[in-house]
Structure formats: structure tokens, C-alpha cells
Scaffold this active site. Structure first.
Site, PDB file in Angstrom:
ATOM      1  N   ARG A  49       0.564  -1.289   0.010  1.00  0.00           N
ATOM      2  CA  ARG A  49       0.087   0.241   0.024  1.00  0.00           C
ATOM      3  C   ARG A  49       1.198   1.162   0.133  1.00  0.00           C
ATOM      4  O   ARG A  49       1.990   1.179  -0.022  1.00  0.00           O
ATOM      5  CB  ARG A  49      -1.346   0.216   1.140  1.00  0.00           C
ATOM      6  CG  ARG A  49      -0.220  -0.264   2.924  1.00  0.00           C
ATOM      7  CD  ARG A  49      -1.020   0.587   4.038  1.00  0.00           C
ATOM      8  NE  ARG A  49       0.006   1.628   3.588  1.00  0.00           N
ATOM      9  CZ  ARG A  49       0.424   2.931   3.889  1.00  0.00           C
ATOM     10  NH1 ARG A  49       2.073   1.773   4.060  1.00  0.00           N
ATOM     11  NH2 ARG A  49       0.456   3.629   3.761  1.00  0.00           N
ATOM     12  N   GLY A  50       0.450   2.238  -0.332  1.00  0.00           N
ATOM     13  CA  GLY A  50       1.159   4.066  -0.017  1.00  0.00           C
ATOM     14  C   GLY A  50       0.453   4.087  -1.986  1.00  0.00           C
ATOM     15  O   GLY A  50       1.099   3.198  -2.422  1.00  0.00           O
ATOM     16  N   ARG A  92      -7.572  -0.597  -6.837  1.00  0.00           N
ATOM     17  CA  ARG A  92      -8.055   0.612  -6.077  1.00  0.00           C
ATOM     18  C   ARG A  92      -7.908   1.698  -6.441  1.00  0.00           C
ATOM     19  O   ARG A  92      -6.714   1.813  -7.940  1.00  0.00           O
ATOM     20  CB  ARG A  92      -6.860   0.509  -5.127  1.00  0.00           C
ATOM     21  CG  ARG A  92      -6.645  -0.560  -3.670  1.00  0.00           C
ATOM     22  CD  ARG A  92      -5.999  -0.360  -2.462  1.00  0.00           C
ATOM     23  NE  ARG A  92      -6.633   0.882  -2.221  1.00  0.00           N
ATOM     24  CZ  ARG A  92      -5.520   1.477  -1.221  1.00  0.00           C
ATOM     25  NH1 ARG A  92      -4.691   1.663  -0.803  1.00  0.00           N
ATOM     26  NH2 ARG A  92      -6.240   1.866   0.124  1.00  0.00           N
ATOM     27  N   ASP A 240      -2.487  10.677  -2.314  1.00  0.00           N
ATOM     28  CA  ASP A 240      -3.116   9.730  -2.790  1.00  0.00           C
ATOM     29  C   ASP A 240      -3.015  10.233  -4.929  1.00  0.00           C
ATOM     30  O   ASP A 240      -3.105   9.586  -5.714  1.00  0.00           O
ATOM     31  CB  ASP A 240      -3.931   8.792  -3.048  1.00  0.00           C
ATOM     32  CG  ASP A 240      -3.705   8.425  -1.384  1.00  0.00           C
ATOM     33  OD1 ASP A 240      -3.473   8.487  -0.467  1.00  0.00           O
ATOM     34  OD2 ASP A 240      -2.940   7.134  -1.913  1.00  0.00           O
ATOM     35  N   ASN A 250      -6.400  12.135  -0.142  1.00  0.00           N
ATOM     36  CA  ASN A 250      -5.243  11.509   0.778  1.00  0.00           C
ATOM     37  C   ASN A 250      -5.788  10.647   2.062  1.00  0.00           C
ATOM     38  O   ASN A 250      -7.122  10.843   2.252  1.00  0.00           O
ATOM     39  CB  ASN A 250      -4.001  12.923   1.296  1.00  0.00           C
ATOM     40  CG  ASN A 250      -2.865  11.730   2.256  1.00  0.00           C
ATOM     41  OD1 ASN A 250      -2.756  11.054   2.097  1.00  0.00           O
ATOM     42  ND2 ASN A 250      -2.310  11.924   3.656  1.00  0.00           N
TER      43      ASN A 250
END
Ligand code: MRU
Length: 351
Positions: A49-50, A92, A240, A250
Site C-alpha cells: 500500500r501507499g 484501488r 494519493d 489523502n
């Protein structure tokens, strides 16, 4: 585990490995991602993730999806390739780095679609490796640029996880903090735990403790009180997706922190690489926000229930901070100050 524990993913001997972030901080387990399906599930389930890391990892997953393709029929190969891209894109929706990396791979393949399939497979891997390598460099550039905003002794609040777990190098916002620690040694970090999935408690606190940085963990609702006590000099968060006007998506809760910072007149900085900007969106209103399962709020890690089974839940993974609440955006192209629409355009045009 030494240095290897500080790498969120690596590709070696034709195989892709990732540090399973679902297990942290209790266990440091590297898993092999053997195929496209496992890659999709690792991203969707937050094993990987990230925003920047999702892009890099997905690029390698495209290679895994095509590497064993046997037929010599080009159209069949391209079909499998396109399907893999679409599948990964559906994992995502918010972090634009995923789409950015996959578009990059797609451009390379279609620019060379006359080549033999084996050559195309090698080109895909080469591009994935470039994306990976470049991401390390972007982290370094952001860290150096952001250092200018920090003074010795600063108390810095951060939200979610933006460190080496969230990217290929040292990360985004946390990379700036690492750089400041290297320069001054006396930086104090406050990490929001970041409900509901606790990236701040599980990941940021873990990273900072591991690197010997003064970190204090707080639950999300304690930030205002710390600001009032003047313990927070600056706020650094990641992103993001950043729209053309500077509106920034974010981790959920970032907007609240920005509102608090505005009230207390504390500078609020966003740190993100150029791959996080989406100039096709005029404002943040059009950023797709991922909605996640209710179990993440009703239970602690699907194990202990903390709410009535039947209660309705609202669980967006991200929120959008309006550009007016942002003091500056640190990028690999330098620090962008308001007016954002104009200055983002110039900076992104330059790099
Ligand atoms: O849902 P996550 O854990 O992938 O969300 C991550 C964040 O919101 C980070 O702040 C963002 O990706 C920037 S990380 C360099």
C-alpha cells in the site's frame, strides 16, 4: 532482518517479493507474489500500500501476468496484457500512481507492438524496473526539497504512513522527516494512529522507532489538543492524487487535520512525487474515493467486534483537502507555493 527489512518490495531472480504490511508491526514477513491474482489481492487487501508503491508493484504484476504466455499470436498476447491492466486498475481507485504506472507500461508496449512477444515481455520488465528505480530517486529529491521547510527542534505531526513502506525509497512526507532527522537530530514526530486501519500506529510508528527517531503516537482525536498546546510546528502528509488546482486526496482524516491546522495557523505541507499529480482533473471534486468494507470499522482487524453487527457504516478510505488549506506542496521538482493552479502547471511542465 537488517536492511532487507527496510525494503517494501524487491524483484530478484525473476521473482517479486513484498513485505506483507498487514502483518506489521507484529511480524516482518516477506511473501512472494507469484501471479497477477496474488498481486491484485495484495494491493486490494493492503499487503502492499501507499500511492507510489502501489504503482511500482502493479508494474511488476503486469510482467507476472504475461511472462509465461506461450502462444506466438500477438493479438492474444495483447488481449492478455490489456486484461491484466484493467484488472489491476480495478484494485484501488484513488491513488493515481497506479494508473500512471500502468499507462507507462501500456505506452511502451503499444509503441513497440511490432516486436516479438519475448521482446515485449522483456520491455515490460525493463519499464517496471525503471519505474522502480526512478521512484527511489523521486523520494530523494522530495526529501532534499522539503528539508528547507523544517527547523531544528520542530515538532511535526503526520497522518497515515508515507515512509519507506509506502514507496520504493524513503517515501514522501516521512522521507522529508528522515532527512530533517539526519540534518538536525532533534526533530519530534507525532504520528496519528489513523483509524480505521491504523497505518500510523502499525506502520509509521514502526518505521520511526526502527530508525531511532523521537516519535509519539497519538489517537486521531488528540491532534487538536496538541496544536492548542503549541506542540506542533508543522504538519507533513502524503497524497494519493492531486488535482490541477492543488486539491489533494489523502488518507481519510487528512482533511480534518488540515482544518485544525488552518484554525491554529500551523503550516500544512503535502509531499508527493510528480506521479501523484492528475492534471486531467481540474479540481478534487472529481477524484474517485474508494469505499471500503464495513468490517474495517465495526471490528478490529475482522477479529474483535466493537459495534453492533447490524449498524450502518460509512468507510471512505480517503478525503480531499481543499487547496486553500495547503501551505505548500513538496515535489521532486521543488516546493510549489500558491497560487497552485499556475505553479503546479509550471513545475510539472518543467519535469
Ligand atoms: O490506504 P493506504 O494505506 O494505501 O493510504 C495511503 C495514504 O493515504 C498515504 O498517505 C499516501 O498514499 C501517500 S504515501 C507516500
Amino acid at each position: 532482518m537488517g536492511m532487507s527489512a527496510q525494503r517494501s518490495i524487491y524483484f530478484r531472480g525473476g521473482r517479486l517479493y513484498y513485505l506483507d504490511q498487514r502483518q506489521l508491526p507484529l511480524r516482518e514477513i516477506y511473501r512472494e507474489c507469484e501471479n497477477l491474482n496474488q498481486g491484485y489481492r495484495a494491493i486490494k487487501g493492503l499487503g502492499v500500500r501507499g500511492a507510489p508503491l502501489i504503482g511500482v508493484f502493479a508494474a511488476y504484476c503486469v510482467y507476472l501476468a504475461v511472462k509465461d504466455f506461450k502462444s506466438v499470436k500477438k493479438d492474444k498476447f495483447l488481449k492478455r496484457f490489456d486484461k491484466a491492466l484493467d484488472y489491476l486498475k480495478s484494485s484501488r481507485p484513488t491513488a493515481v500512481n497506479l494508473f500512471w504506472a500502468l499507462e507507462r507500461i501500456s505506452r511502451v508496449v503499444y509503441a513497440h507492438s511490432n516486436l516479438h512477444i519475448n521482446r515485449l515481455k522483456r520491455l515490460i520488465l525493463k519499464e517496471a524496473r525503471s519505474i522502480h528505480r526512478e521512484d527511489v530517486g523521486l523520494c530523494l529529491k522530495m526529501a532534499r526539497a522539503g528539508l528547507k521547510l523544517i527547523k531544528s527542534g520542530d515538532g511535526i505531526l503526520t497522518h497515515c504512513n508515507t515512509g519507506f513502506l509506502a514507496a520504493s525509497g524513503n517515501g514522501t512526507a516521512l522521507a522529508v522527516i528522515y532527512e530533517a532527522h539526519r540534518a538536525y537530530r532533534d526533530i519530534k514526530v507525532f504520528a496519528d494512529e489513523t483509524r480505521p486501519l491504523l497505518q500510523g500506529a502499525r506502520l509509521t510508528a514502526w518505521e520511526l522507532v526502527k530508525r531511532g527517531i523521537d516519535v509519539t503516537l497519538i489517537s486521531d482525536n488528540m491532534a487538536a489538543s496538541l496544536m492548542r498546546q503549541k506542540k506542533i510546528d508543522k504538519i507533513f502528509v502524503g497524497a494519493d492524487r492531486i488535482a490541477a488546482n492543488g486539491d489533494t486526496a489523502n488518507k481519510i482524516g487528512t482533511y480534518g487535520v488540515a482544518v485544525l491546522a488552518g484554525y491554529h495557523k500551523i503550516p500544512f505541507y503535502v509531499v508527493a512525487p510528480s506521479s501523484t499529480f492528475d492534471l486531467s482533473l481540474s479540481t478534487g471534486n472529481d477524484i474517485p474515493i474508494e469505499q471500503r468494507p464495513s468490517g474495517e470499522v465495526k471490528t478490529v482487524f475482522n477479529r474483535v467486534r466493537i459495534a453492533p453487527a447490524k449498524v450502518k457504516v460509512y468507510n471512505p478510505a480517503f478525503d480531499v483537502t481543499p487547496y486553500r488549506l495547503i501551505s505548500a506542496i513538496v515535489t521532486d521538482g521543488g516546493i510549489i507555493f500558491p497560487p497552485f493552479r499556475k505553479n503546479i502547471k509550471t513545475t510539472m511542465g518543467r519535469i
